[in-house]
Design a protein around this motif. Structure first.
Motif, PDB file in Angstrom:
ATOM      1  N   TYR A  53       0.834  -1.199   0.000  1.00 11.31           N
ATOM      2  CA  TYR A  53       0.000   0.000   0.000  1.00 11.31           C
ATOM      3  C   TYR A  53       0.870   1.251   0.000  1.00 11.31           C
ATOM      4  O   TYR A  53       0.684   2.149  -0.818  1.00 11.31           O
ATOM      5  N   TYR A  54       1.829   1.300   0.881  1.00  7.25           N
ATOM      6  CA  TYR A  54       2.706   2.459   1.023  1.00  7.25           C
ATOM      7  C   TYR A  54       3.477   2.731  -0.272  1.00  7.25           C
ATOM      8  O   TYR A  54       3.529   3.856  -0.758  1.00  7.25           O
ATOM      9  N   TYR A  55       4.092   1.697  -0.829  1.00  8.25           N
ATOM     10  CA  TYR A  55       4.925   1.893  -2.018  1.00  8.25           C
ATOM     11  C   TYR A  55       4.108   2.152  -3.277  1.00  8.25           C
ATOM     12  O   TYR A  55       4.534   2.925  -4.147  1.00  8.25           O
ATOM     13  N   ILE A  56       2.949   1.534  -3.396  1.00  5.90           N
ATOM     14  CA  ILE A  56       2.096   1.854  -4.550  1.00  5.90           C
ATOM     15  C   ILE A  56       1.638   3.305  -4.463  1.00  5.90           C
ATOM     16  O   ILE A  56       1.677   4.035  -5.460  1.00  5.90           O
ATOM     17  N   GLU A  57       1.221   3.746  -3.287  1.00  2.08           N
ATOM     18  CA  GLU A  57       0.824   5.149  -3.116  1.00  2.08           C
ATOM     19  C   GLU A  57       1.974   6.080  -3.494  1.00  2.08           C
ATOM     20  O   GLU A  57       1.793   7.043  -4.227  1.00  2.08           O
ATOM     21  N   GLN A  58       3.157   5.784  -2.980  1.00  2.00           N
ATOM     22  CA  GLN A  58       4.329   6.632  -3.211  1.00  2.00           C
ATOM     23  C   GLN A  58       4.740   6.664  -4.679  1.00  2.00           C
ATOM     24  O   GLN A  58       4.909   7.734  -5.266  1.00  2.00           O
ATOM     25  N   TYR A  59       4.920   5.507  -5.280  1.00  5.03           N
ATOM     26  CA  TYR A  59       5.462   5.468  -6.645  1.00  5.03           C
ATOM     27  C   TYR A  59       4.416   5.733  -7.714  1.00  5.03           C
ATOM     28  O   TYR A  59       4.761   6.228  -8.795  1.00  5.03           O
ATOM     29  N   ALA A  60       3.165   5.463  -7.460  1.00  2.18           N
ATOM     30  CA  ALA A  60       2.124   5.875  -8.414  1.00  2.18           C
ATOM     31  C   ALA A  60       2.120   7.399  -8.505  1.00  2.18           C
ATOM     32  O   ALA A  60       2.020   7.960  -9.605  1.00  2.18           O
ATOM     33  N   ASP A  61       2.250   8.059  -7.364  1.00  2.00           N
ATOM     34  CA  ASP A  61       2.328   9.526  -7.366  1.00  2.00           C
ATOM     35  C   ASP A  61       3.586  10.008  -8.075  1.00  2.00           C
ATOM     36  O   ASP A  61       3.524  10.884  -8.933  1.00  2.00           O
ATOM     37  N   GLU A 127       9.688  -2.688  -2.127  1.00  2.00           N
ATOM     38  CA  GLU A 127       9.889  -1.329  -2.639  1.00  2.00           C
ATOM     39  C   GLU A 127      10.564  -1.352  -4.001  1.00  2.00           C
ATOM     40  O   GLU A 127      10.115  -0.682  -4.941  1.00  2.00           O
ATOM     41  N   LEU A 128      11.640  -2.089  -4.136  1.00  2.00           N
ATOM     42  CA  LEU A 128      12.363  -2.166  -5.407  1.00  2.00           C
ATOM     43  C   LEU A 128      11.464  -2.698  -6.515  1.00  2.00           C
ATOM     44  O   LEU A 128      11.444  -2.171  -7.628  1.00  2.00           O
ATOM     45  N   ASN A 129      10.687  -3.728  -6.220  1.00  2.00           N
ATOM     46  CA  ASN A 129       9.816  -4.333  -7.210  1.00  2.00           C
ATOM     47  C   ASN A 129       8.727  -3.356  -7.665  1.00  2.00           C
ATOM     48  O   ASN A 129       8.499  -3.189  -8.862  1.00  2.00           O
ATOM     49  N   VAL A 130       8.065  -2.718  -6.715  1.00  2.00           N
ATOM     50  CA  VAL A 130       6.990  -1.777  -7.061  1.00  2.00           C
ATOM     51  C   VAL A 130       7.561  -0.572  -7.819  1.00  2.00           C
ATOM     52  O   VAL A 130       7.021  -0.164  -8.846  1.00  2.00           O
ATOM     53  N   LYS A 131       8.657  -0.023  -7.331  1.00  2.00           N
ATOM     54  CA  LYS A 131       9.278   1.142  -7.981  1.00  2.00           C
ATOM     55  C   LYS A 131       9.673   0.819  -9.425  1.00  2.00           C
ATOM     56  O   LYS A 131       9.356   1.567 -10.350  1.00  2.00           O
ATOM     57  N   THR A 132      10.335  -0.299  -9.617  1.00  2.00           N
ATOM     58  CA  THR A 132      10.791  -0.686 -10.952  1.00  2.00           C
ATOM     59  C   THR A 132       9.609  -0.972 -11.875  1.00  2.00           C
ATOM     60  O   THR A 132       9.589  -0.541 -13.032  1.00  2.00           O
ATOM     61  N   SER A 133       8.618  -1.658 -11.367  1.00  2.00           N
ATOM     62  CA  SER A 133       7.440  -2.008 -12.176  1.00  2.00           C
ATOM     63  C   SER A 133       6.663  -0.767 -12.591  1.00  2.00           C
ATOM     64  O   SER A 133       6.269  -0.630 -13.762  1.00  2.00           O
ATOM     65  N   LEU A 134       6.450   0.143 -11.654  1.00  2.00           N
ATOM     66  CA  LEU A 134       5.692   1.350 -12.001  1.00  2.00           C
ATOM     67  C   LEU A 134       6.501   2.292 -12.890  1.00  2.00           C
ATOM     68  O   LEU A 134       5.934   2.990 -13.740  1.00  2.00           O
TER      69      LEU A 134
END
Length: 175
Positions: A53-61, A127-134
């Motif tokens: 939740y935290y990383y999707i919110e952060q990196y989607a923004d 975090e790395l996975n979500v950041k890289t994917s987004l």
């Protein structure tokens, strides 16, 4: 709906307090936005569902991706169902070699960033996975100018509109 959110937040507080987590310091109800706000930096020791939740919110923004699309990808890839999905398993691997919460291949991740990616790192570091994917999703959207083509390409490697792309485009979180 507001009572349901408040009840869920109180349940989280109760559960995390039982495990000596300083919950009140980082989980807050945001009544204006109708959701949960996490106000501390996540660590790999925090529950995977809260990290997601935290990383999707952060990196989607940060990559200017509508959050419902980011959550749609997370749901489609690993069945992520929100910040209270306590049984969420982010360590999945597909038959095609994609790993982690957003199911990205290490070879694809290397095209997005100069970092060294290993299967273990992408599988375990949310975090790395979500950041890289987004970041990849953003690059695909910038290249094709169409969210559905970007999602189809994320899924197959080709800019197509398939069932996956339509699902992600129309995804609405019901949690």
């Amino acid at each position: 709906m507001k009572k349901l959110i408040i009840g869920a937040v109180l349940l989280v507080i109760l559960l995390l307090t039982a495990f000596n987590t300083p919950t009140l310091e980082f989980i807050k109800l945001d009544e204006e936005l109708g959701g949960v706000y996490i106000s501390k930096k996540m660590t790999q020791n925090d529950p995977p569902c809260l990290q997601m939740y935290y990383y999707i919110e952060q990196y989607a923004d940060s990559f200017d991706i509508p959050k419902n699309y980011a959550y749609g990808i997370a749901y489609k890839e690993t069945r992520y169902e929100g910040p209270f999905h306590w049984t969420y398993n982010h360590k999945k691997t597909s038959r095609g070699g994609a790993v982690g919460p957003m199911q990205i291949k290490p070879s694809t991740a290397r095209t997005v960033s100069d970092e060294k990616f290993t299967v273990t790192k992408l599988k375990n570091n949310i975090e790395l996975n979500v950041k890289t994917s987004l970041k990849l999703v953003r690059q695909l959207y910038d290249k094709y100018g169409n969210w559905k083509l970007a999602f189809g390409c994320y899924n197959t490697g080709k800019p197509i509109v398939n069932n996956y792309a339509v699902f992600v485009y129309n995804y609405k979180a019901d949690w």
